[in-house]
Design a protein around this motif. Structure first.
Motif, mmCIF file in Angstrom:
data_model
loop_
_atom_site.group_PDB
_atom_site.id
_atom_site.type_symbol
_atom_site.label_atom_id
_atom_site.label_comp_id
_atom_site.label_asym_id
_atom_site.label_seq_id
_atom_site.Cartn_x
_atom_site.Cartn_y
_atom_site.Cartn_z
ATOM 1 N N LYS A 158 0.483 11.776 -5.250
ATOM 2 C CA LYS A 158 0.507 12.021 -6.688
ATOM 3 C C LYS A 158 -0.244 10.934 -7.451
ATOM 4 C CE LYS A 158 2.487 15.441 -9.089
ATOM 5 N NZ LYS A 158 3.878 15.523 -9.353
ATOM 6 N N ILE A 159 -0.162 9.682 -6.965
ATOM 7 C CA ILE A 159 -0.839 8.602 -7.684
ATOM 8 C C ILE A 159 -2.287 8.442 -7.225
ATOM 9 C CG2 ILE A 159 1.331 7.362 -8.049
ATOM 10 C CD1 ILE A 159 0.404 5.358 -5.890
ATOM 11 N N GLY A 160 -2.736 9.312 -6.314
ATOM 12 C CA GLY A 160 -4.134 9.286 -5.891
ATOM 13 C C GLY A 160 -4.423 8.393 -4.705
ATOM 14 N N ASP A 161 -3.375 7.843 -4.076
ATOM 15 C CA ASP A 161 -3.584 6.963 -2.917
ATOM 16 C C ASP A 161 -3.452 7.797 -1.641
ATOM 17 O OD1 ASP A 161 -3.778 4.929 -1.104
ATOM 18 O OD2 ASP A 161 -2.384 3.589 -2.138
ATOM 19 N N THR A 162 -4.510 8.543 -1.337
ATOM 20 C CA THR A 162 -4.477 9.459 -0.193
ATOM 21 C C THR A 162 -4.329 8.708 1.125
ATOM 22 O OG1 THR A 162 -5.931 10.942 -1.428
ATOM 23 C CG2 THR A 162 -5.679 11.371 0.916
ATOM 24 N N VAL A 163 -4.952 7.553 1.219
ATOM 25 C CA VAL A 163 -4.874 6.761 2.460
ATOM 26 C C VAL A 163 -3.428 6.391 2.754
ATOM 27 C CG1 VAL A 163 -5.567 4.616 3.575
ATOM 28 C CG2 VAL A 163 -7.215 5.875 2.182
ATOM 29 N N LYS A 164 -2.731 5.899 1.730
ATOM 30 C CA LYS A 164 -1.330 5.522 1.906
ATOM 31 C C LYS A 164 -0.481 6.751 2.209
ATOM 32 C CE LYS A 164 1.347 1.831 1.618
ATOM 33 N NZ LYS A 164 1.082 0.629 2.435
ATOM 34 N N ALA A 165 -0.797 7.858 1.568
ATOM 35 C CA ALA A 165 -0.050 9.098 1.803
ATOM 36 C C ALA A 165 -0.160 9.522 3.263
ATOM 37 C CB ALA A 165 -0.569 10.202 0.887
ATOM 38 N N ILE A 166 -1.375 9.451 3.809
ATOM 39 C CA ILE A 166 -1.567 9.812 5.225
ATOM 40 C C ILE A 166 -0.825 8.844 6.136
ATOM 41 C CG2 ILE A 166 -3.308 9.948 7.058
ATOM 42 C CD1 ILE A 166 -5.245 11.078 4.985
ATOM 43 N N ASP A 167 -0.831 7.565 5.786
ATOM 44 C CA ASP A 167 -0.113 6.568 6.594
ATOM 45 C C ASP A 167 1.375 6.892 6.650
ATOM 46 O OD1 ASP A 167 -2.445 5.214 7.085
ATOM 47 O OD2 ASP A 167 -2.138 3.701 5.513
ATOM 48 N N LEU A 205 -2.675 17.051 4.029
ATOM 49 C CA LEU A 205 -3.398 15.856 3.570
ATOM 50 C C LEU A 205 -4.725 15.704 4.311
ATOM 51 C CD1 LEU A 205 -0.404 13.381 3.364
ATOM 52 C CD2 LEU A 205 -1.898 13.981 1.466
ATOM 53 N N LEU A 206 -4.681 15.878 5.613
ATOM 54 C CA LEU A 206 -5.892 15.709 6.415
ATOM 55 C C LEU A 206 -6.938 16.765 6.074
ATOM 56 C CD1 LEU A 206 -4.242 14.961 9.889
ATOM 57 C CD2 LEU A 206 -5.367 13.308 8.389
ATOM 58 N N ALA A 207 -6.479 17.950 5.718
ATOM 59 C CA ALA A 207 -7.409 19.038 5.401
ATOM 60 C C ALA A 207 -8.266 18.720 4.180
ATOM 61 C CB ALA A 207 -6.633 20.337 5.167
ATOM 62 N N GLN A 208 -7.821 17.793 3.344
ATOM 63 C CA GLN A 208 -8.561 17.431 2.137
ATOM 64 C C GLN A 208 -9.336 16.127 2.300
ATOM 65 O OE1 GLN A 208 -5.705 17.393 -1.067
ATOM 66 N NE2 GLN A 208 -4.933 19.422 -0.558
ATOM 67 N N SER A 209 -9.438 15.653 3.535
ATOM 68 C CA SER A 209 -10.095 14.372 3.776
ATOM 69 C C SER A 209 -11.434 14.573 4.486
ATOM 70 C CB SER A 209 -9.156 13.467 4.582
ATOM 71 O OG SER A 209 -9.631 12.156 4.639
ATOM 72 N N GLN A 242 -10.184 16.726 9.018
ATOM 73 C CA GLN A 242 -10.032 18.179 8.921
ATOM 74 C C GLN A 242 -9.887 18.802 10.308
ATOM 75 O OE1 GLN A 242 -13.398 19.509 6.654
ATOM 76 N NE2 GLN A 242 -12.711 18.531 4.768
ATOM 77 N N ALA A 243 -10.597 18.259 11.275
ATOM 78 C CA ALA A 243 -10.468 18.755 12.654
ATOM 79 C C ALA A 243 -9.051 18.504 13.173
ATOM 80 C CB ALA A 243 -11.498 18.073 13.550
ATOM 81 N N GLU A 244 -8.507 17.322 12.862
ATOM 82 C CA GLU A 244 -7.138 17.012 13.271
ATOM 83 C C GLU A 244 -6.146 17.935 12.556
ATOM 84 O OE1 GLU A 244 -3.909 13.318 13.319
ATOM 85 O OE2 GLU A 244 -5.936 12.983 12.540
ATOM 86 N N ALA A 245 -6.435 18.226 11.278
ATOM 87 C CA ALA A 245 -5.566 19.132 10.520
ATOM 88 C C ALA A 245 -5.523 20.508 11.169
ATOM 89 C CB ALA A 245 -6.060 19.236 9.081
ATOM 90 N N ILE A 255 -10.768 -0.986 5.000
ATOM 91 C CA ILE A 255 -10.696 0.210 4.160
ATOM 92 C C ILE A 255 -11.636 1.268 4.730
ATOM 93 C CG2 ILE A 255 -11.110 1.147 1.855
ATOM 94 C CD1 ILE A 255 -10.602 -1.712 0.781
ATOM 95 N N ASP A 256 -11.109 2.454 4.974
ATOM 96 C CA ASP A 256 -11.935 3.566 5.429
ATOM 97 C C ASP A 256 -12.510 4.239 4.188
ATOM 98 O OD1 ASP A 256 -13.144 5.744 6.533
ATOM 99 O OD2 ASP A 256 -11.380 6.479 7.610
ATOM 100 N N TRP A 257 -13.721 3.819 3.812
ATOM 101 C CA TRP A 257 -14.277 4.242 2.534
ATOM 102 C C TRP A 257 -14.546 5.740 2.472
ATOM 103 C CZ3 TRP A 257 -13.781 1.657 -1.676
ATOM 104 C CH2 TRP A 257 -13.614 0.268 -1.612
ATOM 105 N N LYS A 258 -14.779 6.382 3.594
ATOM 106 C CA LYS A 258 -15.037 7.829 3.569
ATOM 107 C C LYS A 258 -13.810 8.617 3.131
ATOM 108 C CE LYS A 258 -18.708 7.892 7.049
ATOM 109 N NZ LYS A 258 -19.132 8.394 8.372
ATOM 110 N N ARG A 259 -12.647 7.978 3.213
ATOM 111 C CA ARG A 259 -11.408 8.652 2.835
ATOM 112 C C ARG A 259 -10.978 8.306 1.411
ATOM 113 N NH1 ARG A 259 -7.367 7.097 7.555
ATOM 114 N NH2 ARG A 259 -5.907 8.196 6.193
#
Length: 573
Positions: free
Chosen positions: A164-173, A195-199, A204-207, A520-524
């Motif tokens: 919700k706060i836009g921290d997708t990396v933390k959300a996936i963790d 989450l992975l499907a939007q990364s 997306q392959a893992e999703a 930091i995984d910048w692509k994510r």
């Protein structure tokens, strides 16, 4: 005489021990009465508490069979008998949450003060806070839960909060930790897949791998996994065929499943499109009204306006205004503006005047009659002005019609209604972002932040937009630094602080904001964050590294000020 002599001496005066005995007797009587009164009160409250418990239990039973109104009455009586009854308060709080009632928040806050309050209660309260965007309160509740050996539900809440706060990396963790704690929890696995499907492509392959595993076994998430896969990109023909079979075999099958299956058939057998459309019309064209509406909208979405018009003649669409709107959309796709005028001028249509004026505005707009379009948009907003739901329609319709000025005006009018203000300001921000109007985004975020002064995310967004525009730089920079000190693990806050350092011509300090314990995984990350990082690299004469980052940034997802941050690289291409 001997009895009297006990109380009096020979001279007839009272015996010295008579008065204390009477006093003691009265004291005992009074104490007995007090005890009886206290016992009576305690017994009365005990009986009230027991009655309250019975009413609360009845409320729980009624909720279980979806009799919400009756359950609410039982909870209300329970709380009238005992305002601090745990079962009544927690039951009422959960019911109010389910029904989206505004009193849910107050009820949960009362539950939290009771000694019987459980971890589940706190989790359900956090769930409500996240759902209603009270993110600052949610964070205060989540942090203690995470520190106390968090279970899967707490980790899922932390995932939703981070998303919700836009921290997708933390959300996936958090989602990955949840799966490690409960590898067989399908809800946690589905959440990670979403989450992975939007990364990135690798994510997306893992999703897809997770979703295929969920789709392969019976359970609550089988249907959801099949539906999610049906819209996934990069499916092979074998996968599409398998999904088509899975969707066909679903029971009970909804109209959504049928349309997903039809979409896959288009891809598998493109030459059969006409037959696929006809079969869908035969199956759903005479169904329930919502199914008929879904069919009309699906045909419009697939650019089949002629089929909409032939399937739903004007006489039929006059019976339902939503269906009439779908027919008007089909006519607009075919640019049949004169026919639209004829429909809008009919005496037997019952569309709200604000809706009619919105269509007239769109018609004028498509005819390049800018002045007429402006007049009609203004009239539609004026007609809807006293009804927030009509304003929501006009604002959304104008936004979808790419009438930016009208959409902004309608959303601004909607913002005058307190219960719709957040929706309106988010609409203003979205429209402004699409049009590249950063100043309008900032104005909307300023109002959102003012309405939620304790929300650090709103404060950060306002500071970021201000720094992008170069307005209130010192004040915004101070806000960003303070937030970064309070929340050092939030990359979004450090990005804003880095932008502040760039505005202060201090690239070294800007670059230091991106030094983290873990790479930091910048692509994510968001394109805007990458733009700020690339700008810090450029300002530090690390052009090659900046070029590598910029190559991953979709320019169409940046606003003009963000694009300006990385424009110097054009000379190095």
């Amino acid at each position: 005489m001997s009895g009297a002599s006990d109380a009096m001496d020979a001279r007839g005066t009272p015996h010295p021990f008579g008065r204390p005995k009477r006093r003691k007797r009265w004291i005992l009587i009074i104490l007995g009465l007090v005890f009886l009164a206290v016992a009576g009160i305690a017994t009365y409250h005990w009986f009230k508490s027991k009655r309250a418990e019975r009413f609360a239990a009845a409320g729980d039973a009624l909720v279980a069979v979806d009799k919400w109104n009756d359950a609410a009455i039982q909870y209300r009586v329970a709380l009238q008998l005992d305002p601090s009854n745990y079962r009544g308060l927690s039951g009422a709080a959960r019911l109010a949450t389910k029904a989206d009632r505004p009193e849910a928040l107050e009820l949960w806050q009362k539950v939290l003060t009771l000694p019987q309050c459980t971890i589940r209660d706190r989790q359900d309260y956090v769930d409500l806070l996240i759902k209603t965007n009270r993110l600052s309160l949610a964070e205060k509740m989540i942090d203690p839960l995470l520190k106390d050996n968090p279970d899967t539900k707490t980790l899922q809440l932390a995932t939703r909060y981070s998303r919700k706060i836009g921290d997708t990396v933390k959300a996936i963790d958090y989602a990955r930790i949840a799966i490690k704690r409960a590898p067989d929890d399908d809800a946690a696995r589905f959440q990670l897949a979403e989450l992975l499907a939007q990364s990135t492509e690798a994510d997306q392959a893992e999703a897809r791998k997770i979703l295929w595993e969920l789709a392969a076994k019976p359970g609550l998430y089988k249907k959801a996994a099949v539906e999610a896969l049906a819209t996934a990109p990069q499916l092979t023909m074998d996968e599409r065929n398998r999904l088509w079979q899975e969707l066909t075999a679903l029971a009970p099958k909804t109209i959504k499943d049928d349309f997903l299956a039809a979409d896959l058939r288009f891809q598998l057998h493109p030459d059969d499109a006409a037959r696929i459309y006809q079969e869908a019309i035969e199956r759903w064209g005479n169904g329930q009204i919502q199914e008929i509406l879904d069919l009309a909208r699906w045909l419009n979405a697939h650019q089949q306006p002629e089929l909409v018009l032939s399937t739903f003649p004007i006489e039929r669409t006059l019976e339902d205004n939503q269906l009439l709107l779908a027919r008007l959309d089909a006519m607009a796709s075919l640019q049949r503006w004169n026919d639209i005028d004829d429909v809008l001028n009919r005496s037997d249509i019952t569309l709200d005047p604000s809706v009619i004026e919105s269509f007239r505005a769109r018609t004028a707009q498509e005819r390049n009659a800018a002045l007429d379009a402006e007049v009609h948009w203004n009239h539609s907003i004026s007609l809807a002005g006293t009804d927030p739901y009509k304003l929501r329609f006009v604002a959304n319709f104008a936004e979808q019609s790419r009438a930016t000025a009208a959409a902004l005006k309608a959303y601004e009018q909607l913002a005058r209604f307190p219960e719709h203000a957040d929706f309106a300001y988010l609409g203003i921000q979205r429209v402004s972002q699409k049009s590249g109007e950063t100043a309008a985004q900032r104005a909307a975020m300023s109002k959102i932040s003012a309405r939620a002064p304790d929300d650090p995310n709103a404060a950060d967004q306002l500071a970021y937009l201000s720094l992008l525009l170069g307005e209130d730089v010192d004040k915004s920079f101070a806000v960003a630094k303070k937030l970064t000190e309070q929340y050092p693990n939030r990359l979004s806050y450090r990005v804003t602080t880095a932008l502040g350092y760039l505005r202060q011509h201090d690239p070294a300090s800007a670059l230091a904001q991106f030094k983290a314990p873990a790479p930091i995984d910048w692509k994510r990350t968001l394109p805007a964050w990458r733009a700020v990082y690339a700008a810090a690299l450029l300002a530090s004469d690390r052009n090659d590294e900046a070029g590598d980052i910029i190559a991953t940034i979709p320019r169409d997802r940046l606003n003009p000020q963000e694009r300006e941050l990385i424009e110097p690289t054009e000379a190095t291409k």
